[in-house]
Design a protein around this motif. Sequence first.
Motif, PDB file in Angstrom:
ATOM      1  N   MET A   1       0.846  -1.188   0.000  1.00  0.00           N
ATOM      2  CA  MET A   1       0.000   0.000   0.000  1.00  0.00           C
ATOM      3  C   MET A   1       0.883   1.239   0.000  1.00  0.00           C
ATOM      4  O   MET A   1       0.874   2.060   0.921  1.00  0.00           O
ATOM      5  CB  MET A   1      -0.919  -0.012   1.217  1.00  0.00           C
ATOM      6  N   THR A   2       1.686   1.385  -1.032  1.00  0.00           N
ATOM      7  CA  THR A   2       2.607   2.513  -1.165  1.00  0.00           C
ATOM      8  C   THR A   2       2.511   3.042  -2.583  1.00  0.00           C
ATOM      9  O   THR A   2       2.500   2.259  -3.534  1.00  0.00           O
ATOM     10  CB  THR A   2       4.056   2.065  -0.879  1.00  0.00           C
ATOM     11  N   ASP A   3       2.436   4.351  -2.725  1.00  0.00           N
ATOM     12  CA  ASP A   3       2.366   4.963  -4.046  1.00  0.00           C
ATOM     13  C   ASP A   3       3.767   5.322  -4.548  1.00  0.00           C
ATOM     14  O   ASP A   3       4.687   5.564  -3.755  1.00  0.00           O
ATOM     15  CB  ASP A   3       1.508   6.224  -4.007  1.00  0.00           C
ATOM     16  N   HIS A   4       3.877   5.396  -5.868  1.00  0.00           N
ATOM     17  CA  HIS A   4       5.148   5.721  -6.494  1.00  0.00           C
ATOM     18  C   HIS A   4       5.684   7.063  -6.005  1.00  0.00           C
ATOM     19  O   HIS A   4       6.884   7.216  -5.749  1.00  0.00           O
ATOM     20  CB  HIS A   4       4.964   5.738  -8.016  1.00  0.00           C
ATOM     21  N   TYR A   5       4.786   8.034  -5.872  1.00  0.00           N
ATOM     22  CA  TYR A   5       5.280   9.377  -5.531  1.00  0.00           C
ATOM     23  C   TYR A   5       5.871   9.428  -4.134  1.00  0.00           C
ATOM     24  O   TYR A   5       6.729  10.268  -3.836  1.00  0.00           O
ATOM     25  CB  TYR A   5       4.175  10.415  -5.719  1.00  0.00           C
TER      26      TYR A   5
ATOM     27  N   THR B   1      -9.184   2.795  12.728  1.00  0.00           N
ATOM     28  CA  THR B   1      -7.936   3.009  13.456  1.00  0.00           C
ATOM     29  C   THR B   1      -7.384   1.717  14.034  1.00  0.00           C
ATOM     30  O   THR B   1      -6.173   1.459  13.996  1.00  0.00           O
ATOM     31  CB  THR B   1      -8.134   4.044  14.577  1.00  0.00           C
ATOM     32  N   GLY B   2      -8.265   0.885  14.573  1.00  0.00           N
ATOM     33  CA  GLY B   2      -7.811  -0.384  15.133  1.00  0.00           C
ATOM     34  C   GLY B   2      -7.138  -1.261  14.097  1.00  0.00           C
ATOM     35  O   GLY B   2      -6.095  -1.881  14.364  1.00  0.00           O
ATOM     36  N   ARG B   3      -7.701  -1.319  12.909  1.00  0.00           N
ATOM     37  CA  ARG B   3      -7.078  -2.072  11.806  1.00  0.00           C
ATOM     38  C   ARG B   3      -5.766  -1.425  11.404  1.00  0.00           C
ATOM     39  O   ARG B   3      -4.763  -2.098  11.156  1.00  0.00           O
ATOM     40  CB  ARG B   3      -8.003  -2.112  10.588  1.00  0.00           C
ATOM     41  N   LEU B   4      -5.777  -0.100  11.325  1.00  0.00           N
ATOM     42  CA  LEU B   4      -4.613   0.630  10.826  1.00  0.00           C
ATOM     43  C   LEU B   4      -3.397   0.448  11.711  1.00  0.00           C
ATOM     44  O   LEU B   4      -2.278   0.244  11.215  1.00  0.00           O
ATOM     45  CB  LEU B   4      -4.957   2.114  10.703  1.00  0.00           C
ATOM     46  N   ILE B   5      -3.580   0.523  13.017  1.00  0.00           N
ATOM     47  CA  ILE B   5      -2.429   0.421  13.919  1.00  0.00           C
ATOM     48  C   ILE B   5      -1.744  -0.926  13.763  1.00  0.00           C
ATOM     49  O   ILE B   5      -0.509  -1.023  13.784  1.00  0.00           O
ATOM     50  CB  ILE B   5      -2.867   0.665  15.376  1.00  0.00           C
ATOM     51  N   GLU B   6      -2.509  -1.979  13.579  1.00  0.00           N
ATOM     52  CA  GLU B   6      -1.911  -3.299  13.355  1.00  0.00           C
ATOM     53  C   GLU B   6      -1.153  -3.344  12.030  1.00  0.00           C
ATOM     54  O   GLU B   6      -0.096  -3.966  11.925  1.00  0.00           O
ATOM     55  CB  GLU B   6      -2.987  -4.379  13.385  1.00  0.00           C
TER      56      GLU B   6
ATOM     57  N   VAL C   1       6.022   7.525   3.971  1.00  0.00           N
ATOM     58  CA  VAL C   1       5.812   6.246   3.303  1.00  0.00           C
ATOM     59  C   VAL C   1       4.496   5.596   3.742  1.00  0.00           C
ATOM     60  O   VAL C   1       3.986   4.695   3.076  1.00  0.00           O
ATOM     61  CB  VAL C   1       6.999   5.290   3.569  1.00  0.00           C
ATOM     62  N   LEU C   2       3.921   6.070   4.843  1.00  0.00           N
ATOM     63  CA  LEU C   2       2.673   5.508   5.354  1.00  0.00           C
ATOM     64  C   LEU C   2       1.430   6.207   4.818  1.00  0.00           C
ATOM     65  O   LEU C   2       0.308   5.794   5.107  1.00  0.00           O
ATOM     66  CB  LEU C   2       2.658   5.586   6.883  1.00  0.00           C
ATOM     67  N   GLU C   3       1.606   7.258   4.025  1.00  0.00           N
ATOM     68  CA  GLU C   3       0.468   8.091   3.635  1.00  0.00           C
ATOM     69  C   GLU C   3      -0.641   7.305   2.946  1.00  0.00           C
ATOM     70  O   GLU C   3      -1.825   7.403   3.321  1.00  0.00           O
ATOM     71  CB  GLU C   3       0.924   9.233   2.727  1.00  0.00           C
ATOM     72  N   THR C   4      -0.316   6.540   1.935  1.00  0.00           N
ATOM     73  CA  THR C   4      -1.352   5.824   1.184  1.00  0.00           C
ATOM     74  C   THR C   4      -2.052   4.790   2.050  1.00  0.00           C
ATOM     75  O   THR C   4      -3.275   4.652   2.002  1.00  0.00           O
ATOM     76  CB  THR C   4      -0.747   5.160  -0.063  1.00  0.00           C
ATOM     77  N   LEU C   5      -1.287   4.067   2.841  1.00  0.00           N
ATOM     78  CA  LEU C   5      -1.879   3.075   3.741  1.00  0.00           C
ATOM     79  C   LEU C   5      -2.863   3.738   4.696  1.00  0.00           C
ATOM     80  O   LEU C   5      -4.014   3.287   4.848  1.00  0.00           O
ATOM     81  CB  LEU C   5      -0.781   2.370   4.538  1.00  0.00           C
ATOM     82  N   ILE C   6      -2.445   4.813   5.336  1.00  0.00           N
ATOM     83  CA  ILE C   6      -3.288   5.482   6.329  1.00  0.00           C
ATOM     84  C   ILE C   6      -4.560   6.016   5.698  1.00  0.00           C
ATOM     85  O   ILE C   6      -5.672   5.807   6.210  1.00  0.00           O
ATOM     86  CB  ILE C   6      -2.490   6.604   7.014  1.00  0.00           C
ATOM     87  N   LEU C   7      -4.433   6.690   4.565  1.00  0.00           N
ATOM     88  CA  LEU C   7      -5.615   7.285   3.942  1.00  0.00           C
ATOM     89  C   LEU C   7      -6.554   6.232   3.369  1.00  0.00           C
ATOM     90  O   LEU C   7      -7.783   6.389   3.430  1.00  0.00           O
ATOM     91  CB  LEU C   7      -5.198   8.271   2.856  1.00  0.00           C
ATOM     92  N   SER C   8      -6.015   5.153   2.817  1.00  0.00           N
ATOM     93  CA  SER C   8      -6.895   4.139   2.243  1.00  0.00           C
ATOM     94  C   SER C   8      -7.741   3.478   3.318  1.00  0.00           C
ATOM     95  O   SER C   8      -8.941   3.229   3.120  1.00  0.00           O
ATOM     96  CB  SER C   8      -6.081   3.097   1.474  1.00  0.00           C
TER      97      SER C   8
END
Length: 428
Positions: free
Chosen positions: A9-13, A52-57, A122-129
Amino acid sequence: METIAPALMTDHYELTMISAALKDGTADRRCVFEVFTRRLPTGRRYGVVAGTGRLIELIRNFRFEQAEVDHLRSAGVVDETTANWLVNYRFTGDVEGYLEGELFFPGSPILTISGGFAECVVLETLILSVLNHDSAIAAAAARMVTAARGRPIIEMGSRRTHEHAAVAAARAAYLAGFASTSNLAAGRAFGIPTTGTSAHAFTLLHDDEPTAFGSQVAALGKNTTLLVDTYDISQGIRNAIAVAGPDLRAVRIDSGDLSVLAQQSRELLDSLGATETKIIVSGDMDEYSIATLAAEPVDMYGAGTAVVTGSGAPTAGLVYKLVEVDGRPVVKRSENKATVGGRKTAVRRHKPTGTATEEIIYSQGVPDHQPNDRMLQHGYVADGEVLAGPTLAESRDHLRQCLISIPWEGLKLSAGDPAIPVVIVPTA
């Protein structure tokens, strides 16, 4: 169940920025990023923090496998320096944010990520998705729960979304107050009660409707739900009670004018002695159609497409913005997309009765505490170590309490201003 590696879950940019920052020496500058929305979806008066619970894991397990990095290297996406950085990546920063189930409004800093620039960006796409999807589902589901006025709702949308999104959507809907889900993977992963009925195909499989009903009751007992609208609903109800008896748990209606059919079905069931048999309605239910049935003898709703697509708002509109570098506020000044610099601290202000009156957001300031204020941010990760967070059951109860606390106008389904105003106190 198939899973997706968090690092994919990482974008090229993001990798473009990291490569450049590693080269010019800015990759480790201490930064603060915040997640917020500039506006709520049209017609909405609040947002719901979910995921949030899913995201932290996912952040805890965020790793780049050697094969993934080798692919990026061979494809020319990263150079050797960046490839080595990715292989050794571990998040060592801090994460704090609103509790799952908390309400949010334009400008609310629902998640704050601090650490080195590269390890945060590097976490931006993961967090927002994760947050955009789950928060959209939870907000739609919360509106449906309000419209249902205490009647249970079953989440039935797995067939109307991506297979992975279906599990996350079931979790978000349950957090928002849905009673159960038809998704068995969500039941296993998150302990959500599961339920379901047969489909029209099962009735059509048999030579006639009574035979189909008899087969289902023989297998599952009378504590089951029979789908009665494959042919004629009135005859379907008669067949159901004739086969199962007056103590049949429930019948489900999936089509037609549900207001009229619910009334007619209740009268027919009562005349057959099935006064305790429940009526479940489904079929493209959303908060508006649920609200129109408030006065009808409906006992339970089944919602599918609308809930898993956010009922017209499939994203919460959340963004991830850099607001501080080495303790210095930074701002984006683009037209209609300007940001407020500095790390934010948020409090919810209440009357002595418990009714929320406003949200105060301080930028690089200390909150001016008043009686009945509630701090909104909770620590999730400290120096890369995950802290104890609320359970799904606790988050579900928290949302219920939050919805009770806002003025009644904030629960309306009609368009209007946010349920409470937000006041941002800028950096002094």
